[in-house]
Design an enzyme around this catalytic site. Structure first.
Site, PDB file in Angstrom:
ATOM      1  N   GLU A   1      -1.018   4.457  14.300  1.00 31.29           N
ATOM      2  CA  GLU A   1      -1.727   4.720  13.036  1.00 31.29           C
ATOM      3  C   GLU A   1      -3.204   5.046  13.289  1.00 31.29           C
ATOM      4  O   GLU A   1      -4.046   4.145  13.332  1.00 31.29           O
ATOM      5  CB  GLU A   1      -1.629   3.504  12.102  1.00 31.29           C
ATOM      6  CG  GLU A   1      -2.305   3.747  10.762  1.00 31.29           C
ATOM      7  CD  GLU A   1      -2.352   2.518   9.847  1.00 31.29           C
ATOM      8  OE1 GLU A   1      -2.188   1.391  10.349  1.00 31.29           O
ATOM      9  OE2 GLU A   1      -2.559   2.695   8.659  1.00 31.29           O
TER      10      GLU A   1
ATOM     11  N   LYS B   1       3.048  -1.965  14.810  1.00 31.99           N
ATOM     12  CA  LYS B   1       2.002  -1.051  14.336  1.00 31.99           C
ATOM     13  C   LYS B   1       0.663  -1.350  14.987  1.00 31.99           C
ATOM     14  O   LYS B   1       0.325  -2.506  15.238  1.00 31.99           O
ATOM     15  CB  LYS B   1       1.869  -1.200  12.820  1.00 31.99           C
ATOM     16  CG  LYS B   1       0.976  -0.144  12.206  1.00 31.99           C
ATOM     17  CD  LYS B   1       0.616  -0.469  10.765  1.00 31.99           C
ATOM     18  CE  LYS B   1      -0.712  -1.206  10.720  1.00 31.99           C
ATOM     19  NZ  LYS B   1      -1.271  -1.263   9.344  1.00 31.99           N
TER      20      LYS B   1
ATOM     21  N   ARG C   1      -0.897 -17.431   0.674  1.00 29.77           N
ATOM     22  CA  ARG C   1      -0.496 -16.162   1.323  1.00 29.77           C
ATOM     23  C   ARG C   1       1.010 -16.162   1.584  1.00 29.77           C
ATOM     24  O   ARG C   1       1.689 -15.159   1.384  1.00 29.77           O
ATOM     25  CB  ARG C   1      -1.269 -15.965   2.650  1.00 29.77           C
ATOM     26  CG  ARG C   1      -2.761 -15.738   2.463  1.00 29.77           C
ATOM     27  CD  ARG C   1      -3.420 -15.225   3.731  1.00 29.77           C
ATOM     28  NE  ARG C   1      -3.396 -16.146   4.858  1.00 29.77           N
ATOM     29  CZ  ARG C   1      -4.337 -17.066   5.120  1.00 29.77           C
ATOM     30  NH1 ARG C   1      -5.399 -17.175   4.329  1.00 29.77           N
ATOM     31  NH2 ARG C   1      -4.236 -17.848   6.176  1.00 29.77           N
TER      32      ARG C   1
ATOM     33  N   LYS D   1       1.962   7.033  11.767  1.00 32.89           N
ATOM     34  CA  LYS D   1       1.494   6.607  10.439  1.00 32.89           C
ATOM     35  C   LYS D   1       0.149   7.263  10.198  1.00 32.89           C
ATOM     36  O   LYS D   1      -0.813   7.011  10.932  1.00 32.89           O
ATOM     37  CB  LYS D   1       1.384   5.087  10.355  1.00 32.89           C
ATOM     38  CG  LYS D   1       0.846   4.629   9.001  1.00 32.89           C
ATOM     39  CD  LYS D   1       1.177   3.186   8.687  1.00 32.89           C
ATOM     40  CE  LYS D   1       0.554   2.801   7.343  1.00 32.89           C
ATOM     41  NZ  LYS D   1       1.065   1.536   6.833  1.00 32.89           N
TER      42      LYS D   1
HETATM   43  P1  13P Z   1      -2.932   1.054   2.571  1.00 30.70           P
HETATM   44  O1  13P Z   1      -1.687   1.711   2.085  1.00 30.70           O
HETATM   45  O2  13P Z   1      -3.465   0.009   1.636  1.00 30.70           O
HETATM   46  O3  13P Z   1      -3.970   2.037   3.003  1.00 30.70           O
HETATM   47  O4  13P Z   1      -2.567   0.228   3.869  1.00 30.70           O
HETATM   48  C1  13P Z   1      -1.674   0.758   4.778  1.00 30.70           C
HETATM   49  C2  13P Z   1      -1.901   0.194   6.097  1.00 30.70           C
HETATM   50  O5  13P Z   1      -0.976  -0.124   6.788  1.00 30.70           O
HETATM   51  C3  13P Z   1      -3.288   0.076   6.554  1.00 30.70           C
HETATM   52  O6  13P Z   1      -3.284  -0.221   7.901  1.00 30.70           O
END
Ligand code: 13P
Length: 341
Positions: free
Chosen positions: A178, A137, A47, A220
């Site tokens: 988000e 986030k 990773r 987001k």
């Molecule tokens: P994806 O663009 O793969 O949907 O992931 C964005 C993300 O931050 C998910 O939490």
């Protein structure tokens, strides 16, 4: 500690034209799933090598304002011992930390989930601030079905988002809130619009109620899409209309920027939809927000396919990432065309 004006500056710096955010914050479990799909046997070192490949890609700072990392990743170092966050800062990229601790069942509400991670959050934010993070986030997840999301689910997650956002701002960190409305399912575009509007209206009502400074917040969001199992794929121009109408009905003008997740769309489709959104925004000319991409799968899938875990493929993988970034940078101002693929 940052002043309020400083928080506003950081938020605005994340959403400048022709640039976006690389969401490299898959949890170790999700990252391993992606690496296993390549036939690899993932561990912490693999990773680390993968993220090193992404972050050392030459020229990413031309397209990227911020990189979102998981806790394990922000603590990683490159082969030469440089902390990942220092590497990014040296390129003028803002380190962003994912601070939620994923979802757990929302007891009493069928298959719905809520996001956890408020315990000790103030202490964790202070440590991340010292590591250089200036944004954080938190992802909440809403599933569309005939009877979900429930209002109880929406209110609970939005209160949690408000509490996290307030703690971030107190720590001098910009919250990237988000509320992901999942693409999976067989719902119509109209249903996705209604649910996304309901979630965003509640979110901003509660952020304001809990005294979160909206000028120091980034949203987001999902694009507004019919479900992945819906009978037909919605044209990009219709996605753009539904998405911008949703924001006009729910997002206050003081929010500086809205960034998009790719949500399981193919990389090309995410770019096409972003491009259509930018074109419609340009046509309208009256929208208060800056838009940007903040894709994970939409940016990284081609790089993973090119890499296959092999050191000899690192530069091909970096070229694939750069290409996706370049196309999304063009899409951010509506200048992308499918024949550029
Ligand atoms: P994806 O663009 O793969 O949907 O992931 C964005 C993300 O931050 C998910 O939490």
């Amino acid at each position: 500690m940052q002043t309020q004006a400083h928080l506003h500056d950081i938020a605005r710096s994340l959403v400048v034209p022709k640039k976006g955010i690389l969401a490299a914050d898959q949890s170790p479990g999700s990252m391993d799933k992606q690496l296993k799909a390549l036939g690899l046997a993932p561990d912490a070192e693999l990773r680390r090598q993968y993220r090193q490949l992404l972050f050392t890609t030459e020229g990413i700072e031309q397209y990227v304002t911020g990189v979102i990392m998981h806790d394990g990743t922000i603590r990683n170092r490159t082969d030469d011992g440089t902390q990942f966050s220092d590497l990014l800062i040296a390129k003028g990229i803002v380190p962003i930390i994912k601070v939620d601790k994923s979802t757990v069942p929302f007891t009493g509400f069928g298959n719905e989930v809520v996001t956890q991670g408020l315990d000790n959050l103030a202490d964790r934010l202070s440590e991340y601030y010292d590591m250089g993070a200036r944004a954080a986030k938190w992802r909440s997840v809403f599933t569309i079905s005939d009877d979900t999301p429930t209002e109880q689910n929406i209110v609970f997650d939005c209160i949690t988002l408000a509490r996290y956002a307030a703690l971030c701002q107190e720590a001098g960190i910009v919250p990237m809130v988000e509320p992901e409305v999942l693409f999976s399912g067989n719902h119509s575009l109209e249903r996705a619009e209604a649910v996304t509007t309901q979630v965003l209206q509640k979110l901003f009502e509660l952020l304001q109620w809990y005294n979160v400074d909206l000028e120091g917040v980034i949203l987001k969001s999902s694009m507004v899409l019919a479900g992945s199992e819906w009978s037909e794929q919605t044209p990009a121009s219709t996605v753009a209309e539904a998405t911008l109408r949703t924001f006009a009905n729910s997002v206050p003008e003081t929010v500086p920027g809205i960034v998009f997740l790719s949500g399981g769309q193919t990389p090309q489709r995410s770019t096409e939809n972003l491009n259509a959104i930018a074109q419609l925004e340009h046509e309208r000319g009256d929208l208060p927000w800056q838009f940007a991409f903040s894709f994970s799968r939409g940016l990284e899938m081609p790089a993973q396919e090119a890499w296959q875990g092999k050191p000899e493929n690192v530069s091909a993988a970096q070229a694939a990432l750069r290409k996706r970034l370049e196309l999304n940078s063009l899409a951010d101002t509506g200048e992308y065309r499918t024949d550029m693929e």
